[in-house]
Design an enzyme around this catalytic site. Structure first.
Site, PDB file in Angstrom:
ATOM      1  CB  SER A  89      43.374  20.812  43.057  1.00 48.54           C
ATOM      2  OG  SER A  89      43.801  21.416  41.837  1.00 48.54           O
ATOM      3  CG  HIS A 140      42.670  25.572  44.571  1.00 47.93           C
ATOM      4  ND1 HIS A 140      41.780  24.981  44.165  1.00 47.93           N
ATOM      5  CD2 HIS A 140      43.355  25.115  43.660  1.00 47.93           C
ATOM      6  CE1 HIS A 140      42.036  23.497  43.208  1.00 47.93           C
ATOM      7  NE2 HIS A 140      43.061  23.471  43.174  1.00 47.93           N
ATOM      8  CG  ASP A 198      39.326  27.187  44.194  1.00 43.80           C
ATOM      9  OD1 ASP A 198      40.269  27.538  42.712  1.00 43.80           O
ATOM     10  OD2 ASP A 198      39.630  26.720  45.233  1.00 43.80           O
TER      11      ASP A 198
END
EC number: 3.1.2.12
Length: 299
Positions: free
Chosen positions: A161, A276, A241
């Protein structure tokens, strides 16, 4: 640098460390996993264990990935150490998000050198990650001529991320000097100048001047860096995600490398059903570990 705690994990040890940073002017925590090779009595004295740096995402501490990504199994398999730095400076004296949000300030340093007050005093995370921390680890572990760990030369970088963004950005900015042997990322922010998370961070840390943004945006950096040899960037992202369409936008990196020397060397694998979380990260850590091990000369 002092040892806070140690744990036996797999065949090696996870060591939690803290030290005073000249870059951030705060105490910083960092975790490192030393693989079983480090403790082997028959480990060759003329050999050094390479290192993978793992940069974590928004809100994370050094503990998240070291507890949930399961890198330790892979480090033992191939023979590399792995470093888990913190995501920002911390403390009562460190400026935070005035809105109290989790996507800026403490836990969200974006791995850059802030130029705007009140953040510039402490948020010098680019220098901390890519310069100070490797040198500090080298000084701490490689004492009295007993050099077993390589933090400076045979090194790779990855992240998740915000940390995936930081890994790609740092890899590209250090590319001409061959700072990192390889780079990969899990669900990275690839074009921070054009997505809400990145725009908030860049405005807060760097100000409104877009020229400063360009120095930290992978989609802009990669257009001006000439690719060499067979170097590749490996990226995984889940098609479930929740941040994919608004904040990650991996397709923008593919667009950025079109008609450049990087066109065939950025691989983005969109995997079905994954989100995620660290369930996603841990699933694809083995593939990333093999990718880095190959580039570090371990296989």
């Amino acid at each position: 640098m002092k040892v806070v705690k140690e744990f036996s994990v797999c065949g090696g040890r996870l060591i939690k460390l803290s030290h005073n940073s000249n870059s951030t002017k705060t105490s910083m925590n960092v975790n490192i996993y030393l693989p079983k090779h480090y403790y082997a009595q028959d480990f060759p004295r003329n050999k050094r264990i390479p290192t993978v740096f793992y940069l974590s995402g928004l809100t994370c501490t050094p503990d998240n990935a070291s507890e949930k990504a399961f890198w330790q199994f892979q480090a033992d398999k191939y023979g590399f150490a792995i470093v888990f730095p913190d995501t920002s400076p911390r403390g009562d004296e460190v400026a935070n998000d005035p809105e109290g949000s989790w996507d800026f300030g403490q836990g969200a340093g974006f791995y850059l050198n802030a130029t705007q007050e009140p953040y510039a005093q402490h948020y010098q995370m680019y220098d901390y990650i890519h310069k100070e921390l490797p040198q500090t680890l080298d000084s701490h572990f490689n004492k009295n001529g007993d050099v077993k760990l390589d933090f400076l030369d045979n090194v790779a970088i990855t992240g998740h991320s915000m940390g995936g963004y930081g890994a790609i950005c740092g890899y590209l900015k250090g590319y001409s000097g061959k700072r990192y042997k390889s780079c990969s990322a899990f669900a990275p922010i690839v074009n921070p100048s054009n997505v809400p998370w990145g725009q908030k961070a860049f405005k807060g840390y760097l100000g409104e001047e877009k020229a400063q943004w360009e120095a930290y945006d992978p989609c802009l950096l990669i257009k001006n860096i000439r690719h060499v040899g067979d170097d590749r960037i490996l990226i995984h992202v889940g098609d479930s995600d929740p941040f994919l369409e608004e904040h990650l936008k991996p397709e923008l990196l593919l667009e950025a490398v079109k008609a450049t020397s990087w066109q065939d060397y950025v691989e983005i694998k969109k995997v079905h059903g994954f989100d995620h979380s660290y369930y996603f990260v841990s699933t694809f850590v083995p593939e990333h570990a093999e990718f880095h091990a190959r580039n570090l000369g371990l296989i």
